[in-house]
Design a protein around this motif. Sequence first.
Motif, short mmCIF file in Angstrom:
data_model
loop_
_atom_site.label_atom_id
_atom_site.label_comp_id
_atom_site.label_asym_id
_atom_site.label_seq_id
_atom_site.Cartn_x
_atom_site.Cartn_y
_atom_site.Cartn_z
N PRO A 1 3.67 2.63 -9.59
CA PRO A 1 2.27 2.44 -9.19
C PRO A 1 1.68 1.20 -9.83
N TYR B 1 1.57 0.13 -4.78
CA TYR B 1 2.80 0.20 -5.55
C TYR B 1 3.44 -1.19 -5.62
N TYR C 1 4.86 1.80 1.03
CA TYR C 1 5.79 2.17 -0.04
C TYR C 1 6.59 3.42 0.32
N GLU C 2 5.92 4.41 0.86
CA GLU C 2 6.62 5.64 1.22
C GLU C 2 7.58 5.41 2.38
N ASP D 1 0.83 -1.20 0.00
CA ASP D 1 0.00 0.00 0.00
C ASP D 1 0.87 1.25 0.00
N LYS D 2 0.24 2.38 -0.17
CA LYS D 2 0.97 3.63 -0.33
C LYS D 2 1.80 3.97 0.89
#
Length: 387
Positions: free
Chosen positions: A158, A169, A149-150, A145-146
């Motif tokens: 993406p 991602y 990923y960050e 999930d975002k």
Amino acid sequence: MFLDDLMRELHVQLQHAGHTCLKILFKMFKQLEKTPRTVLACERSHLDHEKARLGTHVEQHFFNHKVSLLVPGCDRLPAELDSALNSMRSFLLVKNLPLSQLLDKEFLEKAVYKGSTYGLSYQTRIDEDNCFALLPNGKLVLSVDKDTYETLGLEGKPSQYQRRPAGRYVVSVDLKDRTMSPGGKGHQRVLKALTEHNPLSCDLLLSQHLPGDESPALQSLLSNHKLSEHRPRVSTHVMTSLPCPTLVTSDLQGEQQSCDPQSFLEWLGAVDAGVTFEEESGGYLSTYECPQPQTVLDSAVRCSVTGLLLPEDIYHLLDVLRRSVLEPKLAPWLALTVHGFQDSPVSWGTAEHGFLSGGENFYTLVLFQNLDYWICMATGSHDACPP
């Protein structure tokens, strides 16, 4: 028919009144008309043809959950075929394994670098959870999930099946790359990402195929973790008086004497699900009938094997099927269906796999007595076309 009539009535009402609620309802019914995109790719060839691509399709479908086999014309499996189904290699379930363990020097040397090691996160949902896969070519694929990923800080892209803005991602790490050697810059960067801030872990299914008599080293490599070994589950069912479509080896498109591939796959799925083929409706709203033209088989054997099933085991099964289909007492064809995991991050090769309604990714092989074959490969709307 009812839906069409209702939509026409709504349209007439909309012409006379601009009510917002009616506009919303009309839009909803228009959406019901749309069916999800699916892909069914079919090929016809011969096992001995120099350009036959059957081996490529089997090899690139890494994560197989279930094998279904239909053998018409017999009431028991040939001994060699029964042995092949019951001898598929065992696999491990490792509980709460840190992903950083996959970058351990000993694991890399004995599992990753030697190849043919398969790993897949267990009971994770590709549309909601973080999912991971270790491919036999040494690539580690993370579908996250975002937020994850960050936090990782690794280069990715993406998901092609997410709406904008991206909420998922995909990160792919080649563990065989020079920079990923233990102590190298790439290795240290990925190891740091997997251990700091938000350490990633999961229950992982693992299996390894090594050539010759060399024994897989996975169990000893992961002895410090909670793990269990599992054998694939085999079930066999004998059917009698089974309506069966008539197949002609040269007629893949179903334009002349046999049913088309999609109708045949629907029938094969109904057989695998234990659907009965009765002419009388018995008060039910819907019934299913075998496609025409058809014959009635005196007997047939339906088998299934479930677990983490490797392409190498399916290769062996195909070799046995090749010999079994030549048996004169059997029907002129056999059908083998291989189902991929619904929540695997990949389908064929490194192609991204997603989940909309069913997560389907499978292929069906129909093998005839003259060694001609059909192969039909199917995916849902969240998959690339099969190779």
